[in-house]
Design a protein around this motif. Structure first.
Motif, PDB file in Angstrom:
ATOM      1  N   ALA A   1      24.620  45.010  42.468  1.00  0.00           N
ATOM      2  CA  ALA A   1      25.010  45.986  43.486  1.00  0.00           C
ATOM      3  C   ALA A   1      25.118  47.394  42.921  1.00  0.00           C
ATOM      4  N   LEU A   2      25.451  47.540  41.642  1.00  0.00           N
ATOM      5  CA  LEU A   2      25.559  48.877  41.069  1.00  0.00           C
ATOM      6  C   LEU A   2      24.236  49.613  41.114  1.00  0.00           C
ATOM      7  N   ALA A   3      23.141  48.881  41.003  1.00  0.00           N
ATOM      8  CA  ALA A   3      21.825  49.515  41.034  1.00  0.00           C
ATOM      9  C   ALA A   3      21.573  50.163  42.386  1.00  0.00           C
ATOM     10  N   GLU A   4      22.172  49.652  43.440  1.00  0.00           N
ATOM     11  CA  GLU A   4      22.008  50.216  44.770  1.00  0.00           C
ATOM     12  C   GLU A   4      22.926  51.412  44.992  1.00  0.00           C
ATOM     13  N   GLY A   5      23.933  51.619  44.138  1.00  0.00           N
ATOM     14  CA  GLY A   5      24.846  52.741  44.290  1.00  0.00           C
ATOM     15  C   GLY A   5      25.779  52.602  45.468  1.00  0.00           C
ATOM     16  N   VAL A   6      26.107  51.391  45.869  1.00  0.00           N
ATOM     17  CA  VAL A   6      26.927  51.180  47.056  1.00  0.00           C
ATOM     18  C   VAL A   6      28.391  50.900  46.737  1.00  0.00           C
ATOM     19  N   GLN A   7      28.759  50.791  45.499  1.00  0.00           N
ATOM     20  CA  GLN A   7      30.145  50.489  45.158  1.00  0.00           C
ATOM     21  C   GLN A   7      30.919  51.761  44.839  1.00  0.00           C
ATOM     22  N   GLN A   8      32.198  51.729  45.196  1.00  0.00           N
ATOM     23  CA  GLN A   8      33.125  52.777  44.814  1.00  0.00           C
ATOM     24  C   GLN A   8      34.349  52.103  44.230  1.00  0.00           C
ATOM     25  N   VAL A   9      34.902  52.724  43.180  1.00  0.00           N
ATOM     26  CA  VAL A   9      36.034  52.143  42.468  1.00  0.00           C
ATOM     27  C   VAL A   9      37.234  53.071  42.577  1.00  0.00           C
TER      28      VAL A   9
ATOM     29  N   ARG B   1      30.382  44.858  51.842  1.00  0.00           N
ATOM     30  CA  ARG B   1      31.011  43.656  52.388  1.00  0.00           C
ATOM     31  C   ARG B   1      32.531  43.752  52.481  1.00  0.00           C
ATOM     32  N   GLY B   2      33.121  44.797  51.898  1.00  0.00           N
ATOM     33  CA  GLY B   2      34.575  44.929  51.955  1.00  0.00           C
ATOM     34  C   GLY B   2      35.161  45.290  50.601  1.00  0.00           C
ATOM     35  N   TRP B   3      36.357  44.806  50.369  1.00  0.00           N
ATOM     36  CA  TRP B   3      37.129  45.158  49.179  1.00  0.00           C
ATOM     37  C   TRP B   3      37.216  43.991  48.201  1.00  0.00           C
ATOM     38  N   THR B   4      37.234  44.331  46.922  1.00  0.00           N
ATOM     39  CA  THR B   4      37.529  43.371  45.853  1.00  0.00           C
ATOM     40  C   THR B   4      38.656  43.957  45.032  1.00  0.00           C
ATOM     41  N   VAL B   5      39.696  43.167  44.817  1.00  0.00           N
ATOM     42  CA  VAL B   5      40.833  43.588  43.995  1.00  0.00           C
ATOM     43  C   VAL B   5      40.701  42.902  42.648  1.00  0.00           C
ATOM     44  N   ILE B   6      40.720  43.689  41.572  1.00  0.00           N
ATOM     45  CA  ILE B   6      40.638  43.152  40.217  1.00  0.00           C
ATOM     46  C   ILE B   6      41.944  43.486  39.528  1.00  0.00           C
ATOM     47  N   GLU B   7      42.750  42.468  39.296  1.00  0.00           N
ATOM     48  CA  GLU B   7      44.108  42.640  38.794  1.00  0.00           C
ATOM     49  C   GLU B   7      44.271  41.867  37.481  1.00  0.00           C
ATOM     50  N   PRO B   8      44.198  42.571  36.341  1.00  0.00           N
ATOM     51  CA  PRO B   8      44.415  41.889  35.063  1.00  0.00           C
ATOM     52  C   PRO B   8      45.909  41.656  34.850  1.00  0.00           C
ATOM     53  N   LEU B   9      46.322  40.416  34.867  1.00  0.00           N
ATOM     54  CA  LEU B   9      47.727  40.061  34.698  1.00  0.00           C
ATOM     55  C   LEU B   9      47.937  39.451  33.321  1.00  0.00           C
ATOM     56  N   SER B  10      49.183  39.345  32.924  1.00  0.00           N
ATOM     57  CA  SER B  10      49.492  38.718  31.630  1.00  0.00           C
ATOM     58  C   SER B  10      49.032  37.275  31.648  1.00  0.00           C
ATOM     59  N   GLY B  11      48.060  36.975  30.825  1.00  0.00           N
ATOM     60  CA  GLY B  11      47.596  35.601  30.689  1.00  0.00           C
ATOM     61  C   GLY B  11      46.503  35.179  31.651  1.00  0.00           C
ATOM     62  N   ARG B  12      46.153  36.015  32.631  1.00  0.00           N
ATOM     63  CA  ARG B  12      45.073  35.627  33.542  1.00  0.00           C
ATOM     64  C   ARG B  12      44.506  36.848  34.244  1.00  0.00           C
ATOM     65  N   LEU B  13      43.367  36.659  34.864  1.00  0.00           N
ATOM     66  CA  LEU B  13      42.692  37.714  35.610  1.00  0.00           C
ATOM     67  C   LEU B  13      42.612  37.276  37.066  1.00  0.00           C
ATOM     68  N   LEU B  14      43.139  38.110  37.958  1.00  0.00           N
ATOM     69  CA  LEU B  14      43.092  37.820  39.380  1.00  0.00           C
ATOM     70  C   LEU B  14      41.978  38.655  40.006  1.00  0.00           C
ATOM     71  N   VAL B  15      41.047  37.983  40.670  1.00  0.00           N
ATOM     72  CA  VAL B  15      39.983  38.658  41.415  1.00  0.00           C
ATOM     73  C   VAL B  15      40.053  38.109  42.833  1.00  0.00           C
ATOM     74  N   ALA B  16      40.247  39.010  43.807  1.00  0.00           N
ATOM     75  CA  ALA B  16      40.421  38.572  45.189  1.00  0.00           C
ATOM     76  C   ALA B  16      39.592  39.425  46.127  1.00  0.00           C
ATOM     77  N   ARG B  17      39.100  38.798  47.181  1.00  0.00           N
ATOM     78  CA  ARG B  17      38.405  39.496  48.271  1.00  0.00           C
ATOM     79  C   ARG B  17      39.286  39.339  49.516  1.00  0.00           C
ATOM     80  N   PRO B  18      40.240  40.258  49.724  1.00  0.00           N
ATOM     81  CA  PRO B  18      41.122  40.108  50.891  1.00  0.00           C
ATOM     82  C   PRO B  18      40.340  40.259  52.199  1.00  0.00           C
TER      83      PRO B  18
END
Length: 146
Positions: free
Chosen positions: A6-14, A45-62
């Motif tokens: 998707a980055l090649a299409e330039g459609v993501q914003q962070v 397609r919407g939002w992705t939340v990338i949350e690096p937590l202690s001991g794990r990585l949370l990736v969610a598409r609310p």
């Protein structure tokens, strides 16, 4: 030929969010309000939340209504949010393999090759805030390394 990702299409914003309380003793050494950072990515397609937590990585598409202002939601919740940034090309080289996994390293990886060097969330905030004043929010190699 289809783009590689998707980055090649330039459609993501962070957006990079900052906040956090000291849930671990060593976090009290960091500046209050800047003890943690996370990223939210918007695409077609919407939002992705990338949350690096202690001991794990949370990736969610609310499941949010179209047009929902997720960065605004975090701001209203009292967090500091910078962005939007368009990610640059993926970082290449030997340094990422040697840097420790942290919330800062994950956010820098999402911004791409031109992401500013930072070790702490407040350091990343200061560099990105300075960059935001330039009004050019496309992360590239030459812009933040100075």
């Amino acid at each position: 030929m289809a783009p590689r990702h998707a980055l090649a299409e330039g459609v993501q914003q962070v957006w990079i969010g900052f906040g956090g309380r000291a849930d671990r003793a060593w976090l009290r050494l960091l500046r209050p309000g800047f003890r943690h950072c996370f990223a939210v990515v918007e695409d077609a397609r919407g939002w992705t939340v990338i949350e690096p937590l202690s001991g794990r990585l949370l990736v969610a598409r609310p499941d949010l209504v179209p047009g929902f202002d997720l960065p605004g939601f975090y701001r209203r919740a009292g967090l500091t949010v910078l962005g939007p940034f368009q990610p640059g090309p993926p970082a290449c080289g030997w340094l990422p393999e040697l840097s420790p996994y942290s919330c800062v390293s994950l956010c820098r990886a999402l911004l791409g090759e031109g992401a500013p060097f930072a070790v702490t969330p407040h350091g990343l905030y200061r560099r990105l805030e300075k960059y935001s004043y330039d009004r050019k929010k496309v992360i590239d190699t030459a812009s933040l390394r100075a």
